[in-house]
Design an enzyme around this catalytic site. Sequence first.
Site, PDB file in Angstrom:
ATOM      1  N   LEU A   1       0.965  -1.318   0.082  1.00 18.78           N
ATOM      2  CA  LEU A   1       0.012   0.017  -0.104  1.00 18.78           C
ATOM      3  C   LEU A   1       0.915   1.399   0.167  1.00 18.78           C
ATOM      4  CD1 LEU A   1      -2.838  -0.759   2.642  1.00 18.78           C
ATOM      5  CD2 LEU A   1      -3.147  -0.324   0.263  1.00 18.78           C
ATOM      6  N   ASP A   2       0.461   2.105  -0.925  1.00 16.23           N
ATOM      7  CA  ASP A   2       1.306   3.665  -0.690  1.00 16.23           C
ATOM      8  C   ASP A   2       1.128   4.092   0.618  1.00 16.23           C
ATOM      9  OD1 ASP A   2       1.505   3.338  -3.649  1.00 16.23           O
ATOM     10  OD2 ASP A   2      -0.181   4.612  -4.014  1.00 16.23           O
ATOM     11  N   PRO A   3       2.544   4.897   1.102  1.00 13.21           N
ATOM     12  CA  PRO A   3       2.259   5.418   2.332  1.00 13.21           C
ATOM     13  C   PRO A   3       1.117   6.270   2.685  1.00 13.21           C
ATOM     14  CG  PRO A   3       4.421   5.521   1.217  1.00 13.21           C
ATOM     15  CD  PRO A   3       3.334   4.930   0.404  1.00 13.21           C
TER      16      PRO A   3
END
Length: 302
Positions: A46-48
């Site tokens: 997951l993206d930050p």
Amino acid sequence: MGRTRKGRAISGFLIVDKPAGITSTSVVNKVRWAMQAQKAGHAGTLDPAATGLLAVALGEATKVLPYVTEALKAYEFTVRWGQETTTDDAEGAVTRTSDLRPTDAEIEAALPEFRGDILQVPPAFSAVKVDGERAYDLARDGETVELSARPLYVDRLALTARPDPDHAVLQMVCGKGGYVRSIARDLGRSLSCLGHVTQLRRIWSGPFALHGAVTWAEIEANGQGASLDARLLPLETALVGLPECRIPEASVALLRNGGPAPVFPADGLDWGDEAWASRDGRAIAVGVYEGGHLRPTRVFAA
């Protein structure tokens, strides 16, 4: 003599509700530390800035991560119309703007183009490798990143809410390798109004759902202890999509030694199908069915 791994030989999946501002790798490292596990990994980055479900595998469960990674995943996300950014989300600088705003009917009419088997160009700021380097590293250095389109299967893409003319909330169910940011970018271009993601949340992944997920606060409060052990899901959870073959006791050692062994085949199992072997409900191995026998490709420790 091999080096002994530090930590506990603990196996299973801990389902984490990842908060924004933390990388997926940081979550894995924190879980591994908190549970004093010998080995850990995760299924699907997951993206930050994204939140939601991150399946963290511990011990032997890391061997079945591919079955979660390959499974369908569901996302809920908000698109901000009228702006395109360098990162295709709110973290990047605005590069283009538009005064146009689509109607609900126009959005609905554009969505079929993004369903089924499509080709998608990943964002410039992504983990895709270009000549051995991550695209986001090249982009941060100011280099122009040209990425090739990649196939993606989108099972569902639907408009679920319209808070105001500038925003739309959508849900997407897709296969491996999907970038929600690319969907928002390309949908904005298709509608001639531009767009980027402002909020992204993964709500389920394969057999795992957010219900009962562990929060970041719970992980931090746990410290290094065993209080999270009760929240572990067995590694068998990741194998629900494969046929299960029960085996006699005599086959356990044969499979764990890497050799083919007799199994009681599941209904409808054909020669060459992938299946998993179980004894008293525990996974012993995953392998290829060959007429009454299973040839193991992944073997799980006792």
